[in-house]
Scaffold this active site. Structure first.
Site, PDB file in Angstrom:
ATOM      1  N   ASP A  94      -6.865  -7.641   5.032  1.00 28.65           N
ATOM      2  CA  ASP A  94      -6.309  -8.697   4.333  1.00 28.65           C
ATOM      3  C   ASP A  94      -6.006  -9.729   4.978  1.00 28.65           C
ATOM      4  O   ASP A  94      -5.312 -10.809   4.361  1.00 28.65           O
ATOM      5  CB  ASP A  94      -5.275  -7.946   3.455  1.00 28.65           C
ATOM      6  CG  ASP A  94      -5.606  -7.013   2.608  1.00 28.65           C
ATOM      7  OD1 ASP A  94      -6.646  -6.937   1.931  1.00 28.65           O
ATOM      8  OD2 ASP A  94      -4.757  -5.832   2.196  1.00 28.65           O
ATOM      9  N   SER A 120       0.871  -1.152  -0.141  1.00 28.08           N
ATOM     10  CA  SER A 120      -0.046  -0.027   0.033  1.00 28.08           C
ATOM     11  C   SER A 120       0.892   1.394   0.086  1.00 28.08           C
ATOM     12  O   SER A 120       0.648   2.318  -0.658  1.00 28.08           O
ATOM     13  CB  SER A 120      -0.817   0.097   1.379  1.00 28.08           C
ATOM     14  OG  SER A 120      -1.807  -0.959   1.209  1.00 28.08           O
ATOM     15  N   ARG A 124       1.449   4.187  -3.157  1.00 23.38           N
ATOM     16  CA  ARG A 124       1.104   5.794  -2.775  1.00 23.38           C
ATOM     17  C   ARG A 124       2.554   6.694  -2.982  1.00 23.38           C
ATOM     18  O   ARG A 124       2.464   7.903  -3.513  1.00 23.38           O
ATOM     19  CB  ARG A 124       0.775   5.851  -1.275  1.00 23.38           C
ATOM     20  CG  ARG A 124      -0.905   5.482  -1.212  1.00 23.38           C
ATOM     21  CD  ARG A 124      -0.953   5.063   0.305  1.00 23.38           C
ATOM     22  NE  ARG A 124      -2.316   4.806   0.387  1.00 23.38           N
ATOM     23  CZ  ARG A 124      -2.979   3.516   0.125  1.00 23.38           C
ATOM     24  NH1 ARG A 124      -2.604   2.676  -0.446  1.00 23.38           N
ATOM     25  NH2 ARG A 124      -4.391   3.596   0.586  1.00 23.38           N
ATOM     26  N   ARG A 156     -14.451  -6.299 -10.140  1.00 23.82           N
ATOM     27  CA  ARG A 156     -14.448  -5.757  -8.993  1.00 23.82           C
ATOM     28  C   ARG A 156     -15.305  -4.370  -8.933  1.00 23.82           C
ATOM     29  O   ARG A 156     -15.033  -3.634  -9.913  1.00 23.82           O
ATOM     30  CB  ARG A 156     -13.182  -5.484  -8.206  1.00 23.82           C
ATOM     31  CG  ARG A 156     -12.430  -6.693  -8.180  1.00 23.82           C
ATOM     32  CD  ARG A 156     -11.125  -6.813  -7.535  1.00 23.82           C
ATOM     33  NE  ARG A 156     -11.147  -6.137  -6.265  1.00 23.82           N
ATOM     34  CZ  ARG A 156     -10.087  -5.838  -5.438  1.00 23.82           C
ATOM     35  NH1 ARG A 156      -9.051  -6.061  -5.806  1.00 23.82           N
ATOM     36  NH2 ARG A 156     -10.265  -5.416  -4.254  1.00 23.82           N
ATOM     37  N   ARG A 170      -3.653 -13.750  -1.588  1.00 23.01           N
ATOM     38  CA  ARG A 170      -3.631 -14.483  -0.090  1.00 23.01           C
ATOM     39  C   ARG A 170      -4.225 -15.533   0.157  1.00 23.01           C
ATOM     40  O   ARG A 170      -3.710 -16.089   1.078  1.00 23.01           O
ATOM     41  CB  ARG A 170      -4.411 -12.961   0.664  1.00 23.01           C
ATOM     42  CG  ARG A 170      -3.626 -11.554   0.310  1.00 23.01           C
ATOM     43  CD  ARG A 170      -4.022 -10.572   1.081  1.00 23.01           C
ATOM     44  NE  ARG A 170      -3.417  -9.369   0.767  1.00 23.01           N
ATOM     45  CZ  ARG A 170      -2.000  -9.180   0.906  1.00 23.01           C
ATOM     46  NH1 ARG A 170      -1.159  -9.667   1.362  1.00 23.01           N
ATOM     47  NH2 ARG A 170      -1.741  -7.566   0.307  1.00 23.01           N
ATOM     48  N   GLN A 176      -8.973   2.622  -0.362  1.00 20.90           N
ATOM     49  CA  GLN A 176      -8.686   2.920  -1.607  1.00 20.90           C
ATOM     50  C   GLN A 176      -9.655   3.918  -1.942  1.00 20.90           C
ATOM     51  O   GLN A 176      -9.431   4.970  -2.875  1.00 20.90           O
ATOM     52  CB  GLN A 176      -9.048   1.609  -2.427  1.00 20.90           C
ATOM     53  CG  GLN A 176      -8.163   0.478  -2.202  1.00 20.90           C
ATOM     54  CD  GLN A 176      -8.336  -0.656  -2.874  1.00 20.90           C
ATOM     55  OE1 GLN A 176      -9.466  -1.111  -3.569  1.00 20.90           O
ATOM     56  NE2 GLN A 176      -7.448  -1.758  -2.985  1.00 20.90           N
TER      57      GLN A 176
HETATM   58  C1  S3P Z   1      -5.692  -1.270   0.217  1.00 19.77           C
HETATM   59  C2  S3P Z   1      -6.891  -0.861   0.982  1.00 19.77           C
HETATM   60  C3  S3P Z   1      -7.796  -1.844   1.297  1.00 19.77           C
HETATM   61  C4  S3P Z   1      -6.926  -3.522   1.066  1.00 19.77           C
HETATM   62  C5  S3P Z   1      -6.108  -3.553  -0.217  1.00 19.77           C
HETATM   63  C6  S3P Z   1      -5.115  -2.339  -0.299  1.00 19.77           C
HETATM   64  C7  S3P Z   1      -4.979   0.223  -0.196  1.00 19.77           C
HETATM   65  O1  S3P Z   1      -8.770  -2.334   0.334  1.00 19.77           O
HETATM   66  O2  S3P Z   1      -7.896  -4.544   0.990  1.00 19.77           O
HETATM   67  O3  S3P Z   1      -5.400  -4.734  -0.250  1.00 19.77           O
HETATM   68  O4  S3P Z   1      -3.932   0.156  -0.432  1.00 19.77           O
HETATM   69  O5  S3P Z   1      -5.557   1.150   0.042  1.00 19.77           O
HETATM   70  P1  S3P Z   1     -10.154  -1.430   0.491  1.00 19.77           P
HETATM   71  O6  S3P Z   1      -9.786  -0.101   1.213  1.00 19.77           O
HETATM   72  O7  S3P Z   1     -10.921  -0.989  -0.585  1.00 19.77           O
HETATM   73  O8  S3P Z   1     -10.799  -2.224   1.747  1.00 19.77           O
END
Ligand code: S3P
Length: 431
Positions: free
Chosen positions: A317, A23, A27, A122, A390, A170
């Site tokens: 996750d 993550s 970013r 998705r 995962r 996200q």
């Molecule tokens: C993530 C946020 C999570 C997570 C994903 C990575 C991110 O999803 O499950 O593996 O990097 O912002 P959601 O924010 O949609 O729950």
């Protein structure tokens, strides 16, 4: 497609330096690409998902150099990205697609985004609805909910206040990124806190973020300044596989080094501790706006617990691993309010119940969760990842804990987040 043959292990021993956080890498690449000047990112994750983000920005005209396989040098393009000549193929990466939509909402170019079969299934309306409200023109398959998506942005977006129906980092991040290109204050409220890496990182690039409980806002138009050096900590979601393995194998002791311990990411560790896990936290420190530390994990007798809806975002996750741990714990564990797991890389509630079920775990699937009856003694079998990284890795760990031999099918997806996973198993396992 490859499969992985796993035999029961005796113990897990040694030191794990987990791969860099996925993550945070996404970013850091995004903000550096938008910033004025050059940023050096140290210890980026160069697995498939993050390579999708890197290659997408390269296609949009950003110079990104991989330095010796251990760093990135990025020259940002603050005056606007270039139009791509072709569709951006984002592979399996939901984070790339959703965050990229937020960026592209503020760019006056036409872009087409697509990905693999999982990504194309998705839901995207959760992001495209607020971005459309801000003034981006987006269309897509299935009434705009699914990729392929097309987007034409605007450098003068309208600021909005958006209430997220579910906690989602996200979606929150996509709106915050679009907010950089809006004229005024954009704010977002969540029902409970999701991971806050975007909020922690924006100030490192010179953008002020206002936080008030579950509300976060940004004032646009905002200019990003590069940060000369940005370091990425280890990924707690990758470390999680070996943490659970060390807890469940007798006579194990695992040290985990330099792992991100951001409070929005440690839900699994907290739940496991409540179940009786021996996990000690050491050397807690700050690293470029994030919290980092080391862990010492020892074999533990676990008892069942109840996981409530508010806890889910902090372990979103790691639910496959919680289910595995619960299969070895004494009593009935229930996981509630986890409906979001049905729209991850696979329908994870279904995949967990089916595949762990094949190994002998007693799991009931609810509409929004799981009930697991433990302890069970698992027995090796043939299982399948459902193409979900995962699930693949959780099943490999389950194989190390199951009598006899387990065959995990369709493991190519592991490269999405943890290319060295198999190698790490060989280094840490005593058999
Ligand atoms: C993530 C946020 C999570 C997570 C994903 C990575 C991110 O999803 O499950 O593996 O990097 O912002 P959601 O924010 O949609 O729950």
């Amino acid at each position: 497609v490859a499969s992985l043959r796993i035999r029961k292990a005796k113990a897990l021993k040694g030191t794990l330096v987990p791969p860099p956080d996925k993550s945070i890498t996404h970013r850091a690449v995004i903000l550096s690409s938008l910033a004025n000047g050059r940023t050096q990112i140290e210890n980026p994750l160069l697995a498939d998902d993050c390579m999708r983000t890197i290659n997408a920005f390269r296609t949009l005209g950003v110079m990104i150099e991989i330095v010796n396989g251990v760093a990135l040098r990025i020259d940002g393009r603050p005056d606007g990205l270039l139009e791509a000549e072709d569709v951006l193929d984002l592979g399996n990466s939901g984070t790339t697609m959703r965050l990229m939509l937020g960026v592209l909402a503020g760019q006056e170019i036409y872009t087409v985004l697509s990905g693999d079969r999982s990504l194309r299934a998705r839901p995207m309306r959760r992001v495209t609805d607020p971005l459309t409200r801000m003034g981006a023109k987006i269309s897509g398959r299935g009434n705009g909910d699914y990729a392929p998506l097309t987007i034409i942005g605007s450098s003068h977006l309208k600021p909005i206040h958006w209430e997220l129906p579910m906690p989602s980092a996200q979606v929150k991040s996509a709106i915050l990124l679009a907010g950089l290109f809006a004229d005024g204050v954009t704010s977002i409220s969540e029902p409970s806190p999701s991971r806050d890496h975007t909020e922690r990182m924006l100030p490192r690039f010179g953008v002020e973020i206002m936080r008030d409980g579950l509300k976060v806002s940004v004032s646009g138009p905002a200019e990003l300044e590069s940060t000369s050096l940005f370091r990425i900590p280890g990924d707690p979601s990758s470390a999680a596989f070996f943490i659970v393995c060390a807890l469940l194998l007798p006579r194990s002791r695992l040290i985990v080094k330099d792992v991100c311990l951001n409070p929005t990411r440690v839900g699994m560790i907290n739940a496991l501790k409540r179940m009786g896990a021996k996990i000690e936290v050491e050397e807690v420190r700050e690293l470029d706006g994030e919290i980092v530390g080391d862990l010492v994990v020892r074999s533990s007798e676990l008892k069942a617990t109840t996981i409530e809806e508010e806890e889910i975002p902090g372990m979103i996750d790691e639910i496959p691993l919680i289910a595995l741990a619960a299969s070895f714990a004494d009593g009935r564990t229930s996981i509630q309010g986890a409906r979001e797991l049905r729209v991850k890389e696979s329908d994870r509630l279904k995949a967990i119940r089916r595949e762990l079920g094949r190994l002998g775990a007693k799991i009931e699937e609810l509409e929004d969760g799981l009930v697991i009856e433990g302890p069970s003694s698992l027995k090796g079998s043939r299982v399948n990842s459902w193409g979900d990284h995962r699930i693949a890795m959780m099943l490999a760990i389950a194989g190390l804990l199951s009598k006899g031999e387990t065959l995990v099918e369709d493991i190519d997806c592991i490269r999405i987040s943890y290319p060295d996973f198999e190698k790490t198993i060989m280094e840490l396992v005593d058999d």
